[in-house]
Design a protein around this motif. Structure first.
Motif, short mmCIF file in Angstrom:
data_model
loop_
_atom_site.label_atom_id
_atom_site.label_comp_id
_atom_site.label_asym_id
_atom_site.label_seq_id
_atom_site.Cartn_x
_atom_site.Cartn_y
_atom_site.Cartn_z
N VAL A 1 -11.33 46.48 79.72
CA VAL A 1 -11.55 47.65 78.88
C VAL A 1 -12.27 47.22 77.61
CG1 VAL A 1 -10.44 49.52 77.60
CG2 VAL A 1 -9.48 48.77 79.78
N HIS A 2 -13.33 47.96 77.25
CA HIS A 2 -14.02 47.75 75.98
C HIS A 2 -13.18 48.45 74.91
CE1 HIS A 2 -17.29 48.68 72.97
NE2 HIS A 2 -17.38 47.37 73.11
N SER A 3 -12.54 47.68 74.05
CA SER A 3 -11.55 48.22 73.11
C SER A 3 -12.09 49.27 72.13
CB SER A 3 -10.89 47.08 72.32
OG SER A 3 -10.26 46.19 73.21
N SER B 1 -14.44 51.48 72.32
CA SER B 1 -14.73 52.77 72.95
C SER B 1 -13.65 53.20 73.95
CB SER B 1 -16.08 52.71 73.67
OG SER B 1 -16.01 51.79 74.75
N ASN B 2 -12.69 52.32 74.23
CA ASN B 2 -11.64 52.56 75.21
C ASN B 2 -12.22 52.86 76.59
OD1 ASN B 2 -8.88 52.44 75.59
ND2 ASN B 2 -8.65 54.66 75.50
N GLU B 3 -13.38 52.26 76.90
CA GLU B 3 -14.08 52.49 78.16
C GLU B 3 -13.74 51.39 79.16
OE1 GLU B 3 -18.69 52.79 79.77
OE2 GLU B 3 -18.31 52.47 77.64
N GLU C 1 -10.16 44.01 76.34
CA GLU C 1 -8.78 43.69 76.71
C GLU C 1 -8.61 43.93 78.20
OE1 GLU C 1 -5.84 47.10 75.63
OE2 GLU C 1 -7.23 46.90 73.95
N ARG D 1 -6.12 45.33 81.10
CA ARG D 1 -4.97 46.23 81.27
C ARG D 1 -4.62 46.35 82.74
NH1 ARG D 1 -7.03 51.33 77.71
NH2 ARG D 1 -7.23 50.25 75.70
#
Length: 112
Positions: free
Chosen positions: A38-40, A42-44, A108, A110
C-alpha cells in the motif's frame, strides 16, 4: 532456503510456508492471508507494476534494464537497488518489505 524448522516425534523437517501449515502438519488455508503493498500517503493498494513504477519514479527511483528477468530500480542518492520478479503475480511479501524498508513512511505491507 527459508522457513521454520519443526521437531515432532523425533523428526526434524523444514516447513517452507509456516502460515499455511500448522505445527502438527495440518493445512490451515483459511487462516492464511494475502499481503498487499500500500502506498501510505494515498492509501492506494499497488495492483500492478505500472502503478508501482509511477510511485517509485515520483520518489526519485530510476529503472534499470540490465536483467531481462527482473524489474530493477535504483535511487541515485543511495546504494539501494530494488529487484523484483518480471511477473507481478510472483511479487511476494519479501519483495514488498524490501520496497518498504528502502522507502520509509511511503509504503506499508498489509494483510488483505
Amino acid at each position: 532456503m527459508s522457513g521454520v524448522w519443526v521437531f515432532k516425534n523425533g523428526v526434524v523437517r523444514l516447513v517452507e510456508n509456516p502460515g499455511a501449515e500448522s505445527l502438527d502438519g495440518s493445512r490451515q488455508g483459511s487462516s492464511m492471508r494475502r499481503k498487499v503493498l500500500v502506498h501510505s500517503p494515498s492509501n492506494e493498494v499497488i495492483t500492478s507494476y505500472a502503478v508501482l513504477e509511477r510511485k517509485l519514479y515520483s520518489l526519485g527511483w530510476e529503472r534499470y534494464y540490465d536483467d531481462p528477468d527482473l524489474l530493477q530500480f535504483h535511487k541515485r542518492s543511495t546504494v539501494h537497488l530494488i529487484s523484483l520478479p518480471k511477473d507481478f503475480n510472483k511479487l511476494r511479501s519479501m519483495h514488498m518489505y524490501d520496497i518498504v524498508v528502502k522507502n520509509r513512511n511511503m509504503f506499508e505491507v498489509r494483510d488483505m
